[in-house]
Design an enzyme around this catalytic site. Structure first.
Site, PDB file in Angstrom:
ATOM      1  N   PHE A 253       8.192  77.105  30.252  1.00 51.29           N
ATOM      2  CA  PHE A 253       8.338  78.553  30.385  1.00 51.29           C
ATOM      3  C   PHE A 253       9.073  79.194  29.218  1.00 51.29           C
ATOM      4  O   PHE A 253       9.313  80.407  29.229  1.00 51.29           O
ATOM      5  CB  PHE A 253       9.043  78.899  31.710  1.00 51.29           C
ATOM      6  CG  PHE A 253      10.391  78.231  31.903  1.00 51.29           C
ATOM      7  CD1 PHE A 253      11.527  78.755  31.313  1.00 51.29           C
ATOM      8  CD2 PHE A 253      10.509  77.084  32.682  1.00 51.29           C
ATOM      9  CE1 PHE A 253      12.769  78.153  31.483  1.00 51.29           C
ATOM     10  CE2 PHE A 253      11.755  76.473  32.864  1.00 51.29           C
ATOM     11  CZ  PHE A 253      12.886  77.011  32.254  1.00 51.29           C
TER      12      PHE A 253
ATOM     13  N   LYS B 171      18.959  91.627  32.913  1.00 51.09           N
ATOM     14  CA  LYS B 171      17.697  91.364  32.213  1.00 51.09           C
ATOM     15  C   LYS B 171      16.773  92.596  32.200  1.00 51.09           C
ATOM     16  O   LYS B 171      16.991  93.557  32.946  1.00 51.09           O
ATOM     17  CB  LYS B 171      16.998  90.170  32.869  1.00 51.09           C
ATOM     18  CG  LYS B 171      17.786  88.856  32.731  1.00 51.09           C
ATOM     19  CD  LYS B 171      16.980  87.673  33.241  1.00 51.09           C
ATOM     20  CE  LYS B 171      17.773  86.379  33.085  1.00 51.09           C
ATOM     21  NZ  LYS B 171      16.964  85.197  33.481  1.00 51.09           N
TER      22      LYS B 171
ATOM     23  N   ASN C  75      14.227  87.655  37.018  1.00 48.21           N
ATOM     24  CA  ASN C  75      15.214  87.424  38.080  1.00 48.21           C
ATOM     25  C   ASN C  75      16.513  88.200  37.850  1.00 48.21           C
ATOM     26  O   ASN C  75      17.569  87.826  38.360  1.00 48.21           O
ATOM     27  CB  ASN C  75      15.442  85.926  38.298  1.00 48.21           C
ATOM     28  CG  ASN C  75      16.060  85.230  37.102  1.00 48.21           C
ATOM     29  OD1 ASN C  75      16.246  85.831  36.046  1.00 48.21           O
ATOM     30  ND2 ASN C  75      16.391  83.963  37.259  1.00 48.21           N
TER      31      ASN C  75
ATOM     32  N   HIS D 251      21.223  86.796  34.197  1.00 47.89           N
ATOM     33  CA  HIS D 251      21.585  85.461  33.725  1.00 47.89           C
ATOM     34  C   HIS D 251      23.089  85.313  33.888  1.00 47.89           C
ATOM     35  O   HIS D 251      23.832  86.276  33.699  1.00 47.89           O
ATOM     36  CB  HIS D 251      21.229  85.290  32.241  1.00 47.89           C
ATOM     37  CG  HIS D 251      21.896  84.089  31.627  1.00 47.89           C
ATOM     38  ND1 HIS D 251      21.377  82.828  31.752  1.00 47.89           N
ATOM     39  CD2 HIS D 251      23.067  83.961  30.954  1.00 47.89           C
ATOM     40  CE1 HIS D 251      22.206  81.964  31.156  1.00 47.89           C
ATOM     41  NE2 HIS D 251      23.228  82.631  30.661  1.00 47.89           N
TER      42      HIS D 251
ATOM     43  N   ARG E  33      19.950  88.350  43.160  1.00 49.82           N
ATOM     44  CA  ARG E  33      18.534  87.997  42.987  1.00 49.82           C
ATOM     45  C   ARG E  33      17.733  88.234  44.263  1.00 49.82           C
ATOM     46  O   ARG E  33      16.578  88.666  44.210  1.00 49.82           O
ATOM     47  CB  ARG E  33      18.419  86.558  42.485  1.00 49.82           C
ATOM     48  CG  ARG E  33      18.780  86.467  40.985  1.00 49.82           C
ATOM     49  CD  ARG E  33      19.026  85.064  40.558  1.00 49.82           C
ATOM     50  NE  ARG E  33      19.138  84.919  39.109  1.00 49.82           N
ATOM     51  CZ  ARG E  33      19.670  83.853  38.524  1.00 49.82           C
ATOM     52  NH1 ARG E  33      20.148  82.859  39.260  1.00 49.82           N
ATOM     53  NH2 ARG E  33      19.730  83.791  37.208  1.00 49.82           N
TER      54      ARG E  33
ATOM     55  N   TYR F  11      18.315  80.876  24.215  1.00 46.41           N
ATOM     56  CA  TYR F  11      17.690  79.970  25.184  1.00 46.41           C
ATOM     57  C   TYR F  11      17.229  78.648  24.547  1.00 46.41           C
ATOM     58  O   TYR F  11      16.390  77.951  25.124  1.00 46.41           O
ATOM     59  CB  TYR F  11      16.515  80.668  25.872  1.00 46.41           C
ATOM     60  CG  TYR F  11      16.936  81.601  26.992  1.00 46.41           C
ATOM     61  CD1 TYR F  11      17.636  81.124  28.110  1.00 46.41           C
ATOM     62  CD2 TYR F  11      16.635  82.951  26.963  1.00 46.41           C
ATOM     63  CE1 TYR F  11      18.013  81.965  29.144  1.00 46.41           C
ATOM     64  CE2 TYR F  11      17.013  83.805  28.001  1.00 46.41           C
ATOM     65  CZ  TYR F  11      17.702  83.291  29.083  1.00 46.41           C
ATOM     66  OH  TYR F  11      18.076  84.119  30.122  1.00 46.41           O
TER      67      TYR F  11
ATOM     68  N   ARG G 135      27.965  82.894  39.750  1.00 44.32           N
ATOM     69  CA  ARG G 135      26.773  82.168  40.208  1.00 44.32           C
ATOM     70  C   ARG G 135      26.543  82.393  41.700  1.00 44.32           C
ATOM     71  O   ARG G 135      25.407  82.506  42.157  1.00 44.32           O
ATOM     72  CB  ARG G 135      26.876  80.678  39.876  1.00 44.32           C
ATOM     73  CG  ARG G 135      26.825  80.436  38.360  1.00 44.32           C
ATOM     74  CD  ARG G 135      26.852  78.975  38.000  1.00 44.32           C
ATOM     75  NE  ARG G 135      25.598  78.302  38.306  1.00 44.32           N
ATOM     76  CZ  ARG G 135      24.478  78.454  37.607  1.00 44.32           C
ATOM     77  NH1 ARG G 135      24.436  79.287  36.565  1.00 44.32           N
ATOM     78  NH2 ARG G 135      23.400  77.787  37.932  1.00 44.32           N
TER      79      ARG G 135
ATOM     80  N   GLU H 188      28.285  81.234  24.968  1.00 43.81           N
ATOM     81  CA  GLU H 188      27.428  82.403  25.164  1.00 43.81           C
ATOM     82  C   GLU H 188      28.184  83.703  24.860  1.00 43.81           C
ATOM     83  O   GLU H 188      27.607  84.631  24.284  1.00 43.81           O
ATOM     84  CB  GLU H 188      26.877  82.397  26.591  1.00 43.81           C
ATOM     85  CG  GLU H 188      25.914  81.235  26.823  1.00 43.81           C
ATOM     86  CD  GLU H 188      25.380  81.126  28.241  1.00 43.81           C
ATOM     87  OE1 GLU H 188      24.565  80.216  28.475  1.00 43.81           O
ATOM     88  OE2 GLU H 188      25.770  81.939  29.108  1.00 43.81           O
TER      89      GLU H 188
ATOM     90  N   THR I  71      18.092  80.701  41.219  1.00 39.76           N
ATOM     91  CA  THR I  71      17.244  81.144  40.105  1.00 39.76           C
ATOM     92  C   THR I  71      15.988  81.847  40.605  1.00 39.76           C
ATOM     93  O   THR I  71      15.608  82.899  40.080  1.00 39.76           O
ATOM     94  CB  THR I  71      16.840  79.930  39.238  1.00 39.76           C
ATOM     95  OG1 THR I  71      18.030  79.277  38.779  1.00 39.76           O
ATOM     96  CG2 THR I  71      16.006  80.355  38.043  1.00 39.76           C
TER      97      THR I  71
HETATM   98  P1  CMP Z   1      18.354  81.979  33.388  1.00 36.41           P
HETATM   99  O1  CMP Z   1      19.550  81.725  34.234  1.00 36.41           O
HETATM  100  O2  CMP Z   1      18.439  83.128  32.453  1.00 36.41           O
HETATM  101  O3  CMP Z   1      18.009  80.663  32.547  1.00 36.41           O
HETATM  102  C1  CMP Z   1      16.691  80.338  32.147  1.00 36.41           C
HETATM  103  C2  CMP Z   1      15.679  81.272  32.685  1.00 36.41           C
HETATM  104  O4  CMP Z   1      14.337  80.842  32.620  1.00 36.41           O
HETATM  105  C3  CMP Z   1      15.915  81.490  34.164  1.00 36.41           C
HETATM  106  O5  CMP Z   1      17.088  82.236  34.369  1.00 36.41           O
HETATM  107  C4  CMP Z   1      14.604  82.165  34.573  1.00 36.41           C
HETATM  108  O6  CMP Z   1      14.631  83.561  34.397  1.00 36.41           O
HETATM  109  C5  CMP Z   1      13.600  81.607  33.564  1.00 36.41           C
HETATM  110  N1  CMP Z   1      12.552  80.799  34.180  1.00 36.41           N
HETATM  111  C6  CMP Z   1      11.258  81.101  34.155  1.00 36.41           C
HETATM  112  N2  CMP Z   1      10.543  80.160  34.785  1.00 36.41           N
HETATM  113  C7  CMP Z   1      11.418  79.235  35.225  1.00 36.41           C
HETATM  114  C8  CMP Z   1      11.293  78.016  35.943  1.00 36.41           C
HETATM  115  N3  CMP Z   1      10.099  77.556  36.366  1.00 36.41           N
HETATM  116  N4  CMP Z   1      12.417  77.323  36.235  1.00 36.41           N
HETATM  117  C9  CMP Z   1      13.633  77.771  35.821  1.00 36.41           C
HETATM  118  N5  CMP Z   1      13.799  78.919  35.112  1.00 36.41           N
HETATM  119  C10 CMP Z   1      12.709  79.649  34.830  1.00 36.41           C
END
Ligand code: CMP
Length: 139
Positions: free
Chosen positions: A58, A10, A113, A116, A103, A50, A86, A127, A92
């Site tokens: 968010f 990212k 973070n 992805h 992370r 997304y 993962r 994807e 996350t």
């Molecule tokens: P990702 O795995 O890319 O999938 C969705 C993304 O939303 C997640 O990682 C985070 O970077 C982002 N995100 C931002 N805020 C939140 C939240 N409160 N809960 C979950 N994902 C979030």
């Protein structure tokens, strides 16, 4: 079984010049980079990628963040690749991530973070197809 998953490094990580650091952790976890490209996501691409989160609070911020700088999209191959990826990514929210995960060691916040990763083999296929043609993936 040897399978594939999809990964994004990212904008927070590319900004801090951590493309190599992230990729090294993926490789050391037993994953092989079989496709990789550095791109600037358009707003439309971020929103489309997304779309599953479009009703989440968010979503707007997430799409802004994901277009705030370059990303590196990758296809990763390995034994049980979705789970393996993962596991090395960690939770996350970096605050909840285990020591030694990408992370925990590299990420800044729940939004920034660093990585992805696909959450299922079905989503991995979707994807991967969103960003790569078959002839761009060399196993
Ligand atoms: P990702 O795995 O890319 O999938 C969705 C993304 O939303 C997640 O990682 C985070 O970077 C982002 N995100 C931002 N805020 C939140 C939240 N409160 N809960 C979950 N994902 C979030």
């Amino acid at each position: 079984a040897v399978t594939r998953t999809f990964s994004i490094i990212k904008p927070d990580a590319t900004r801090r010049n951590q493309t190599g650091a992230v990729t090294k952790m993926l490789e050391e976890a037993g994953l092989r980079v079989v496709a990789s490209k550095r791109i600037q996501l358009s707003k439309e691409q971020a929103e489309g990628f997304y779309a599953v989160h479009k009703d989440r609070p968010f979503y707007g911020e997430l799409c802004n963040f994901m277009t705030s700088g370059p990303v590196v999209v990758q296809v990763l191959e390995g034994e049980d690749a979705v789970k393996r990826n993962r596991d090395i990514m960690g939770a996350t929210n970096p605050a909840d991530a285990a020591p030694g995960t990408i992370r925990k060691e590299l990420a800044e916040s729940i939004e920034a973070n660093s990585v992805h990763g696909s959450d299922s083999e079905e989503n991995a296929a979707t994807e991967i197809a969103f960003f790569f043609n078959d002839d761009e993936i060399v196993g």
